[in-house]
Design a protein around this motif. Structure first.
Motif, short mmCIF file in Angstrom:
data_model
loop_
_atom_site.label_atom_id
_atom_site.label_comp_id
_atom_site.label_asym_id
_atom_site.label_seq_id
_atom_site.Cartn_x
_atom_site.Cartn_y
_atom_site.Cartn_z
N ILE A 102 23.94 20.59 17.12
CA ILE A 102 25.26 20.67 16.37
C ILE A 102 25.94 19.48 16.82
N LEU A 103 26.11 19.48 18.63
CA LEU A 103 26.80 18.16 18.63
C LEU A 103 26.69 17.20 18.60
N LYS A 104 25.22 16.96 18.82
CA LYS A 104 24.13 16.07 17.28
C LYS A 104 25.08 15.28 16.20
N LYS A 105 25.03 16.76 15.74
CA LYS A 105 26.08 16.18 14.25
C LYS A 105 27.57 15.25 14.53
N GLN A 106 27.92 16.00 15.72
CA GLN A 106 29.70 15.75 15.52
C GLN A 106 29.95 14.73 16.04
N SER A 107 28.59 13.78 16.58
CA SER A 107 28.81 12.47 17.68
C SER A 107 29.26 11.53 16.08
N LEU A 108 28.61 12.32 15.73
CA LEU A 108 27.89 11.27 13.90
C LEU A 108 29.70 10.85 13.39
N GLU A 109 31.02 11.74 13.76
CA GLU A 109 31.89 12.41 13.10
C GLU A 109 33.15 11.98 14.26
N ALA A 110 33.98 10.50 13.05
CA ALA A 110 35.19 9.56 14.22
C ALA A 110 35.69 11.45 14.81
N LYS A 111 35.75 11.42 14.03
CA LYS A 111 37.42 13.06 13.98
C LYS A 111 37.01 13.83 15.13
N PRO A 112 38.11 14.13 15.78
CA PRO A 112 38.19 15.18 17.04
C PRO A 112 37.19 16.02 16.71
N TYR A 113 36.40 17.20 17.78
CA TYR A 113 35.98 18.71 17.87
C TYR A 113 36.45 19.27 18.79
N ASN A 114 36.49 20.67 18.88
CA ASN A 114 36.77 21.94 18.58
C ASN A 114 36.35 22.35 19.35
N ILE A 115 35.86 21.97 20.76
CA ILE A 115 34.59 22.22 21.20
C ILE A 115 34.54 23.85 21.79
N GLN A 116 36.39 24.39 21.60
CA GLN A 116 36.20 25.41 21.90
C GLN A 116 35.40 26.72 21.28
N THR A 117 36.23 26.48 20.10
CA THR A 117 34.66 27.81 19.34
C THR A 117 33.57 27.29 19.91
N LEU A 118 32.79 26.27 19.96
CA LEU A 118 31.17 26.20 19.76
C LEU A 118 30.89 26.67 21.46
N PHE A 119 31.88 27.09 22.67
CA PHE A 119 31.28 27.41 23.31
C PHE A 119 31.65 28.91 23.46
N TYR A 120 32.23 29.73 23.07
CA TYR A 120 32.69 31.10 22.26
C TYR A 120 32.16 31.58 21.26
N CYS A 121 30.95 30.75 20.33
CA CYS A 121 29.69 31.11 19.49
C CYS A 121 28.62 31.28 20.44
#
Length: 353
Positions: A13-32
């Motif tokens: 999931i983070l690999k896909k997010q790294s291609l985005e310029a916008k910031p990412y709410n990583i808290q949601t990822l950890f809770y999932c």
């Protein structure tokens, strides 16, 4: 391999997010991540909130809302008036959230009972999950749990298994963004642990004795931001503490790990500073559970303490084998009123190594 497998899911999931310029709410990822892990370990239930399965994501939203409203009831003594006479929007939302939570959890509960509401013994055969072992132990002690009691136990397990470690990992990333030198050390430790095979799902044996930095970061983040920052117990009998303080039956006794963990008398003049070094080079033995009550202490020591530390270390090592992180410029999280320590979000930029 549950933790390692789901940690690799986070990497994808983070690999896909790294291609985005916008910031990412990583808290949601950890809770999932922690939600998917605890469901498999405690209930042998395959859920996939990391991949955005709607029912699993919707349950977590209802679960979070219910917790916030319950805390609201705890601090607002006139909530019953609003519920009975005003029926506020908040109370309507709570009732809907509780309905959704119950429907989701009873899917697990119903699998253990027959139509008469008695535990089915065949359901326990070979069941090595937390729930199965819990019911087996209760049976051996002559205790029969009804569906409601088991539901309560499952909800307690979800809070303990999802929220606390999800909160801890979020705190880790927040402090690591403020102290990038510790990200560098985690990256180096991850290289050693993975030994070139960063696609591997880490296990206990892979990291045992090889992950002091990851453990130090995890414990230090929990020292400053304990997942349960405050705790209370009600005395069932008159008691006297070793200090001589007397507590009468029915009185509430509270303590604050958030404060205890920052006593300068215990932790030194830098007690309010993120410094994982205090846990390295054998120094961790200087702090007992009563000095560091993040996981409680004594007979009430958290049963999942070692599992939570293992889960946290595997998550940190896996993601830092692939990425570094920076916090969104100017971002400051807001604290939510929940049972555990939780912010509204943590916005970061993801940078591949």
């Amino acid at each position: 391999t549950v933790f390692g497998t789901h940690a690799q899911d986070m990497v994808n999931i983070l690999k896909k997010q790294s291609l985005e310029a916008k910031p990412y709410n990583i808290q949601t990822l950890f809770y999932c991540y922690t939600f998917d892990c605890i469901n498999m370990i405690a209930f042998n239930r395959e859920v996939d909130s990391l991949r955005g399965i709607e029912r699993d994501v919707a349950f977590q939203a209802a679960f979070d809302l219910a917790q916030q409203r319950i805390i609201h009831r705890f601090i607002i003594p006139w909530w019953k008036l609003a519920n009975r006479w005003l029926l506020s929007d908040d109370e309507r939302m709570l009732q809907k959230a509780l309905t959704d939570v119950n429907e989701y959890v009873y899917e697990v509960v119903d699998g253990y009972y027959n139509e008469e509401g008695v535990v089915r013994q065949e359901a326990l055969q070979g069941d090595q999950t937390m729930t199965g072992l819990f019911l087996e132990a209760a049976k051996a002690d002559g205790i029969e749990y009804n569906k409601k009691s088991l539901r309560d136990m499952i909800l307690n397990t979800l809070i303990a298994g999802r929220d606390t470690t999800g909160s801890a990992l979020t705190s880790c990333l927040e402090y690591l963004c403020d102290h990038p030198e510790w990200q560098d050390r985690l990256v180096e430790e991850a290289k050693t642990v993975f030994n070139g095979n960063t696609q591997e799902a880490l296990t206990f044996d892979d990291i045992e004795g090889k992950s002091p930095v990851a453990e130090a970061v995890f414990l230090e983040a929990l020292r400053l931001n304990p997942s349960v920052p405050a705790n209370e117990k009600v005395a069932v009998n008159d008691i006297t503490f070793p200090s001589g303080v007397k507590v009468k039956k029915g009185e509430i006794c509270g303590w604050l790990p958030l404060g205890t963990n920052q006593y300068k008398e215990v932790w030194g003049p830098d007690a309010d500073t993120f410094n994982p070094s205090r846990w390295l080079d054998g120094k961790a033995k200087d702090y007992d559970d009563f000095m560091y009550p993040t996981f409680n202490a004594g007979p009430r020591l958290c049963l999942g303490k070692n599992m939570a530390i293992l889960e946290g270390k595997i998550a940190l090592l896996t993601i830092f084998a692939h990425f570094r992180f920076t916090k969104k410029e100017g971002f400051k999280p807001s604290r939510l009123n929940t049972i555990t320590w939780k912010n509204d979000m943590l916005l970061v930029h993801v940078h591949p190594l």
